[in-house]
Design a protein around this motif. Structure first.
Motif, PDB file in Angstrom:
ATOM      1  N   UNK A 175      32.582 -31.184  30.396  1.00 13.34           N
ATOM      2  CA  UNK A 175      31.334 -30.559  29.984  1.00 13.34           C
ATOM      3  C   UNK A 175      31.789 -29.120  29.291  1.00 13.34           C
ATOM      4  N   UNK A 176      32.879 -28.574  29.874  1.00  8.91           N
ATOM      5  CA  UNK A 176      33.294 -27.219  29.246  1.00  8.91           C
ATOM      6  C   UNK A 176      34.114 -27.582  27.930  1.00  8.91           C
ATOM      7  N   UNK A 177      34.712 -28.966  27.658  1.00  8.81           N
ATOM      8  CA  UNK A 177      35.371 -29.317  26.709  1.00  8.81           C
ATOM      9  C   UNK A 177      34.079 -29.470  25.533  1.00  8.81           C
ATOM     10  N   UNK A 178      33.101 -30.144  25.991  1.00  7.61           N
ATOM     11  CA  UNK A 178      31.931 -30.529  25.019  1.00  7.61           C
ATOM     12  C   UNK A 178      31.333 -29.119  24.576  1.00  7.61           C
ATOM     13  N   UNK A 179      31.390 -28.268  25.464  1.00 12.95           N
ATOM     14  CA  UNK A 179      30.795 -26.836  24.997  1.00 12.95           C
ATOM     15  C   UNK A 179      31.838 -26.280  23.898  1.00 12.95           C
ATOM     16  N   UNK A 180      33.297 -26.200  24.270  1.00  6.90           N
ATOM     17  CA  UNK A 180      34.189 -25.887  23.053  1.00  6.90           C
ATOM     18  C   UNK A 180      33.752 -26.325  21.824  1.00  6.90           C
ATOM     19  N   UNK A 181      33.542 -27.867  21.870  1.00  3.24           N
ATOM     20  CA  UNK A 181      33.586 -28.649  20.647  1.00  3.24           C
ATOM     21  C   UNK A 181      32.113 -27.999  19.847  1.00  3.24           C
ATOM     22  N   UNK A 182      31.238 -27.770  20.707  1.00  2.42           N
ATOM     23  CA  UNK A 182      29.839 -27.133  20.158  1.00  2.42           C
ATOM     24  C   UNK A 182      30.239 -25.956  19.460  1.00  2.42           C
ATOM     25  N   UNK A 183      30.768 -25.143  20.246  1.00  8.65           N
ATOM     26  CA  UNK A 183      31.096 -23.556  19.809  1.00  8.65           C
ATOM     27  C   UNK A 183      31.878 -23.679  18.472  1.00  8.65           C
ATOM     28  N   UNK A 184      32.828 -24.702  18.362  1.00 11.39           N
ATOM     29  CA  UNK A 184      33.658 -24.643  17.073  1.00 11.39           C
ATOM     30  C   UNK A 184      32.897 -25.188  16.019  1.00 11.39           C
ATOM     31  N   UNK A 185      31.959 -25.823  16.107  1.00 11.01           N
ATOM     32  CA  UNK A 185      30.971 -26.536  14.824  1.00 11.01           C
ATOM     33  C   UNK A 185      29.643 -25.551  14.618  1.00 11.01           C
ATOM     34  N   UNK A 186      29.755 -24.368  15.490  1.00 14.51           N
ATOM     35  CA  UNK A 186      28.504 -23.433  15.307  1.00 14.51           C
ATOM     36  C   UNK A 186      27.324 -23.611  16.086  1.00 14.51           C
ATOM     37  N   UNK A 187      27.343 -24.814  16.800  1.00 19.47           N
ATOM     38  CA  UNK A 187      26.243 -25.054  17.402  1.00 19.47           C
ATOM     39  C   UNK A 187      25.683 -24.299  18.606  1.00 19.47           C
ATOM     40  N   UNK A 188      26.735 -23.911  19.203  1.00 22.93           N
ATOM     41  CA  UNK A 188      26.476 -22.803  20.333  1.00 22.93           C
ATOM     42  C   UNK A 188      26.897 -21.296  20.028  1.00 22.93           C
ATOM     43  N   UNK A 189      26.089 -20.550  19.893  1.00 25.82           N
ATOM     44  CA  UNK A 189      26.463 -19.215  19.272  1.00 25.82           C
ATOM     45  C   UNK A 189      25.535 -18.217  20.253  1.00 25.82           C
ATOM     46  N   UNK A 190      25.993 -16.973  20.092  1.00 24.43           N
ATOM     47  CA  UNK A 190      25.275 -15.805  21.095  1.00 24.43           C
ATOM     48  C   UNK A 190      23.848 -15.913  20.800  1.00 24.43           C
TER      49      UNK A 190
END
Length: 286
Positions: A136-151
């Motif tokens: 799950x944490x790896x999936x979050x990291x991947x989403x953050x890298x593509x800009x899908x998860x932002x502050x």
């Protein structure tokens, strides 16, 4: 001081026996377990700690009934002794290139720019060592890298356990809520939120998906539970994902992943991205 029951299950490392025992534990030991090879490498030892009492004794009896040919050893110890044992077992791990999971006694460790997640190894599932959590944490990291998860975005962490997934999202600047049907898990998660100074970013409550308002939607929904309940709640859970949002599902064995993916495709979602680690899979929709 509480007395804990330690249950050691020693499984011969033959065929898929260890994997089947692990799947059995995933349904019955929500607080998690230690998994280590024996010194001779011929077996895998699963170690579960439970507060001593009738539920713990029932769990130990169920192991013997369902796995009569597997050696099971019981021992009792004081909670402070159990904590000392965790200090030997719990080692820092880096996940996804952006997180470093640490116990509190190593809080001053140099994480080399990775976001530290401090987890007090108590009686709730989720120290980051198990593949279901790490995936799950790896999936979050991947989403953050593509800009899908932002502050500034909102999350729902269903089956929060130790709170580790919600903490990971809060460390990225998101805010949200963690739910768990186990009151003890929520209590442990609250302590971990305070340790990580994200208790204002994430609220906690006892409950499942039914505790969420039907009209509530989130930018990311994460559920690290089990395949059967994930399938059963597919229409409700998918409905809580905002348009263009992210859904991450874990606690799924590789052979169960197609059935879980099909249940969510039936709600209108496309084929998910699948990541695997050993016999475990995580499904992610971006």
């Amino acid at each position: 001081m509480r007395t804990l029951l330690r249950v050691d299950i020693t499984v011969p490392d033959t065929g898929d026996l260890a994997e089947r025992v692990e799947a059995w534990l995933a349904e019955r030991a929500a607080q998690g377990w230690e998994e280590t090879p024996t010194d001779d490498g011929a077996a895998v030892r699963f170690r579960v700690h439970l507060e001593d009492g009738p539920p713990a004794r029932d769990f130990a009896a169920a192991v013997g009934e369902d796995w009569p040919d597997i050696p099971v050893a019981l021992d009792t110890l004081e909670e402070e002794d159990w904590g000392a044992a965790w200090k030997e077992f719990f080692t820092p791990i880096a996940v996804g290139g952006i997180y470093e999971i640490l116990p509190p006694w190593l809080a001053d460790t140099d994480t080399e720019g990775r976001a530290p997640i401090l987890i007090e190894p108590k009686m709730a599932f989720g120290t980051g060592h198990h593949p279901t959590t790490a995936l799950c944490l790896e999936a979050f990291a991947a989403c953050a890298a593509t800009g899908r998860l932002v502050a500034g975005k909102r999350f729902l962490d269903l089956g929060t356990g130790s709170g580790i997934l919600g903490i990971g999202l809060a460390k990225l600047g998101l805010t949200g809520v963690g739910l768990d049907i186990d009151p003890q898990a929520v209590w442990c998660a609250a302590e971990n939120l305070r340790l990580n100074a994200v208790d204002e970013a994430m609220s906690l409550a006892v409950g499942g998906v039914g505790a969420v308002s039907p009209e509530a939607v989130f930018d990311i929904v994460a559920a690290n539970i089990l395949a059967a309940p994930l399938i059963a709640m597919a229409p409700r859970l998918a409905g809580h994902v905002a348009a263009g949002g992210v859904l991450v599902l874990s606690g799924i064995l590789v052979e169960q992943a197609p059935a879980v993916a099909a249940a969510y495709r039936a709600t209108g979602l496309p084929e998910p991205e699948t990541r695997t680690s050993g016999e475990w899979a995580v499904l992610a929709w971006q």
